[in-house]
Design an enzyme around this catalytic site. Structure first.
Site, mmCIF file in Angstrom:
data_model
loop_
_atom_site.group_PDB
_atom_site.id
_atom_site.type_symbol
_atom_site.label_atom_id
_atom_site.label_comp_id
_atom_site.label_asym_id
_atom_site.label_seq_id
_atom_site.Cartn_x
_atom_site.Cartn_y
_atom_site.Cartn_z
ATOM 1 N N GLY A 105 0.631 -1.243 -0.130
ATOM 2 C CA GLY A 105 0.010 -0.106 -0.038
ATOM 3 C C GLY A 105 0.910 1.345 0.012
ATOM 4 N N LEU A 131 0.338 3.788 -1.962
ATOM 5 C CA LEU A 131 0.938 3.386 -3.701
ATOM 6 C C LEU A 131 1.287 4.784 -4.075
ATOM 7 C CD1 LEU A 131 -2.022 0.985 -4.803
ATOM 8 C CD2 LEU A 131 0.148 0.568 -3.712
ATOM 9 N N HIS A 183 4.410 1.655 -8.157
ATOM 10 C CA HIS A 183 3.117 0.452 -7.935
ATOM 11 C C HIS A 183 2.424 0.507 -9.251
ATOM 12 C CE1 HIS A 183 3.872 1.372 -3.532
ATOM 13 N NE2 HIS A 183 4.278 0.159 -3.543
ATOM 14 N N GLY A 188 9.232 -5.338 -8.563
ATOM 15 C CA GLY A 188 9.751 -4.185 -8.995
ATOM 16 C C GLY A 188 11.333 -4.284 -8.856
ATOM 17 N N LYS A 210 13.303 -2.087 -8.097
ATOM 18 C CA LYS A 210 13.730 -1.263 -7.127
ATOM 19 C C LYS A 210 14.242 -2.219 -6.052
ATOM 20 C CE LYS A 210 12.859 2.078 -3.689
ATOM 21 N NZ LYS A 210 12.688 1.324 -2.497
ATOM 22 N N SER A 248 9.241 5.529 -3.258
ATOM 23 C CA SER A 248 9.166 4.633 -2.519
ATOM 24 C C SER A 248 8.129 5.062 -1.425
ATOM 25 C CB SER A 248 10.545 4.296 -1.686
ATOM 26 O OG SER A 248 10.281 3.866 -0.357
ATOM 27 N N SER A 249 7.311 4.096 -0.877
ATOM 28 C CA SER A 249 6.206 4.483 0.067
ATOM 29 C C SER A 249 6.857 5.383 1.651
ATOM 30 C CB SER A 249 5.479 3.289 0.708
ATOM 31 O OG SER A 249 5.008 2.509 -0.368
ATOM 32 N N ARG A 250 8.280 5.110 1.561
ATOM 33 C CA ARG A 250 8.745 5.698 2.666
ATOM 34 C C ARG A 250 9.338 7.210 2.291
ATOM 35 N NH1 ARG A 250 10.652 0.139 3.408
ATOM 36 N NH2 ARG A 250 10.344 -0.749 5.277
HETATM 37 P P1 AMP Z 1 6.137 -2.427 -1.602
HETATM 38 O O1 AMP Z 1 4.635 -1.830 -1.515
HETATM 39 O O2 AMP Z 1 6.871 -1.642 -1.271
HETATM 40 O O3 AMP Z 1 6.094 -3.911 -0.926
HETATM 41 O O4 AMP Z 1 6.354 -2.659 -3.234
HETATM 42 C C1 AMP Z 1 5.285 -3.422 -4.025
HETATM 43 C C2 AMP Z 1 5.880 -3.667 -5.355
HETATM 44 O O5 AMP Z 1 6.305 -2.135 -5.899
HETATM 45 C C3 AMP Z 1 7.461 -4.457 -5.186
HETATM 46 O O6 AMP Z 1 7.424 -5.350 -6.123
HETATM 47 C C4 AMP Z 1 8.229 -3.198 -5.237
HETATM 48 O O7 AMP Z 1 9.512 -3.818 -5.900
HETATM 49 C C5 AMP Z 1 7.337 -2.258 -6.370
HETATM 50 N N1 AMP Z 1 7.991 -1.167 -6.327
HETATM 51 C C6 AMP Z 1 8.310 -0.506 -5.305
HETATM 52 N N2 AMP Z 1 8.645 0.804 -5.667
HETATM 53 C C7 AMP Z 1 8.883 0.918 -6.928
HETATM 54 C C8 AMP Z 1 9.333 1.571 -7.795
HETATM 55 N N3 AMP Z 1 9.848 2.956 -7.497
HETATM 56 N N4 AMP Z 1 9.417 1.425 -9.198
HETATM 57 C C9 AMP Z 1 8.902 0.401 -9.440
HETATM 58 N N5 AMP Z 1 8.469 -0.647 -8.531
HETATM 59 C C10 AMP Z 1 8.393 -0.335 -7.453
#
Ligand code: AMP
Length: 281
Positions: free
Chosen positions: A30, A32, A36, A146, A148, A184-186
Site C-alpha cells: 500500500g 501506492l 506500484h 519491481g 527497485k 518509495s512509500s517511505r
Molecule cells: P512495496 O509496497 O514496497 O512492498 O512494493 C510493492 C511492489 O512495488 C514491489 O514489487 C516493489 O519492488 C515495487 N516497487 C516499489 N517501488 C517501486 C518503484 N519505484 N518502481 C518500480 N517498482 C516499485
C-alpha cells in the site's frame, strides 16, 4: 473494480473468473505511488484480470517501529487502482494471511547473505512467507515485482522455482521522481531537508556506473568512493554499498570475473531507510 476486505470475499470473486483467463497479480504493502501503478499497468498488458493486494506484512519487518509507522492509505490507494484499471483489490486481515503463527523457514539459496539479508535478519524469510501464502490464495499466472527491490526480486524468483510454483515472475523497471530519487512509500516520511538531500543517492550511482566502465577503481574502491560521496551530505548515511553479481548476488572483487554486475545501496536519511540499485554491467 471489486475491493475484498476478507479472504472469503476474495475467494468468491476468484471463483467467478474463467479458468481460461490469465490472472496477473501485483502484491503491495500500500501507500501506492507511480512505481506500484507501473506494475499494475504492465500487468494489464499480459493478463486478462489484474489482482492487487494491499497488506503490510508484519513478518517481514525486523524493526517494530518501522512496522508501526509504515504509511497506510488504503482509501486513496483504491482510488488510484481503480484509475489504473485493477479488477480486484485484496485487503486481507493479518488473520486471513496467518490463521496461525507462520513458522516456515525457506531455503533462499544463500541469496540473502549480502545486502538487506544480514542487515534485516528474518526479512526475506518473511517475504517468502507472505508471497507463497498470497500465491497459494490467488494462484496467479503472472506476478509482477519491481527492480527497485532488486534482491527481493532475485529471492522471489529463486524460491518460486525451487517450490515449483506455476507462476511467471515479471520484473518491472524502477520508477523515479524527476530528480532521480527512486519512488518509495517511505519517501513520504522524509523531512523537507532529507527529501532535498535524497537525490544524491541515484546521482552518485549514475556516476559510479560511469566510473565502473573506466575500470580505474577496483569494485571495493568504487564502493568506498560511493560511500564517501553520499556521506558528504550530512543528511545521509550509508548502511552498505555493495557490488554483486546480478545472478548469484555474490560480492564482486574483480570486474572481469562477472558478466552481469549490480551496485546496491541502503542509506539512512535520519531514521528513514532508503534502498536503491543500478546495473553496472
Ligand atoms: P512495496 O509496497 O514496497 O512492498 O512494493 C510493492 C511492489 O512495488 C514491489 O514489487 C516493489 O519492488 C515495487 N516497487 C516499489 N517501488 C517501486 C518503484 N519505484 N518502481 C518500480 N517498482 C516499485
Amino acid at each position: 473494480m471489486v475491493i475484498c476486505y476478507s479472504l472469503t470475499h476474495l475467494q468468491r470473486e476468484l471463483s467467478l473468473i474463467s479458468d481460461n483467463y490469465k490472472t496477473g497479480f501485483v502484491p503491495t504493502m500500500g501507500a501506492l505511488h507511480q512505481g506500484h501503478i507501473s506494475l499494475v499497468k504492465r500487468a494489464h498488458e499480459l493478463s486478462d484480470k489484474v489482482i492487487v493486494s494491499i497488506f503490510v506484512n508484519p513478518t517481514q519487518f525486523n524493526n517494530p517501529l518501522d512496522l508501526e509507522r509504515y504509511p497506510r492509505t488504503v482509501e486513496e490507494d483504491c482510488k488510484r487502482l481503480e484509475e489504473a484499471g485493477a479488477d480486484i483489490v485484496f485487503v486481507p486481515t493479518v488473520g486471513d494471511i496467518y490463521p496461525q503463527k507462520d513458522e516456515r523457514m525457506f531455503d533462499l539459496g544463500g541469496l540473502d547473505s549480502v545486502g538487506e539479508g544480514p542487515r534485516r535478519p528474518g526479512h526475506f524469510n518473511g517475504v517468502a512467507q507472505v508471497v507463497t501464502r498470497l500465491f497459494d490464495i490467488v494462484k496467479p499466472r503472472y506476478a509482477y515485482f519491481g527492480e527497485k527491490d532488486f534482491q527481493q526480486l532475485s529471492i522471489i524468483r529463486y524460491f518460486t522455482k525451487e517450490l515449483n510454483y506455476p507462476v511467471e515472475i515479471i520484473s518491472c523497471p524502477t520508477i523515479r521522481e524527476e530528480d532521480g530519487l527512486a519512488m518509495s512509500s517511505r519517501n513520504m516520511l522524509l523531512t523537507t531537508e532529507q527529501r532535498a538531500a535524497a537525490p544524491l543517492i541515484y546521482k552518485t550511482l549514475k556516476m559510479a556506473r560511469e566510473r565502473s566502465q573506466a575500470q580505474i577503481l577496483s569494485p571495493d574502491e568504487l564502493c568506498n568512493w560511493v560511500t564517501g560521496e553520499i556521506n558528504s551530505n550530512s543528511m545521509l548515511k550509508t548502511e552498505y554499498v555493495e557490488i554483486v553479481n546480478s545472478l548469484t548476488l555474490r560480492l564482486v572483487k574483480n570486474w572481469n570475473d562477472h558478466e552481469q554486475i549490480q551496485m546496491c545501496v541502503a542509506v539512512f536519511a535520519g531514521s528513514v531507510r532508503l534502498i536503491d540499485n543500478i546495473k553496472l554491467k
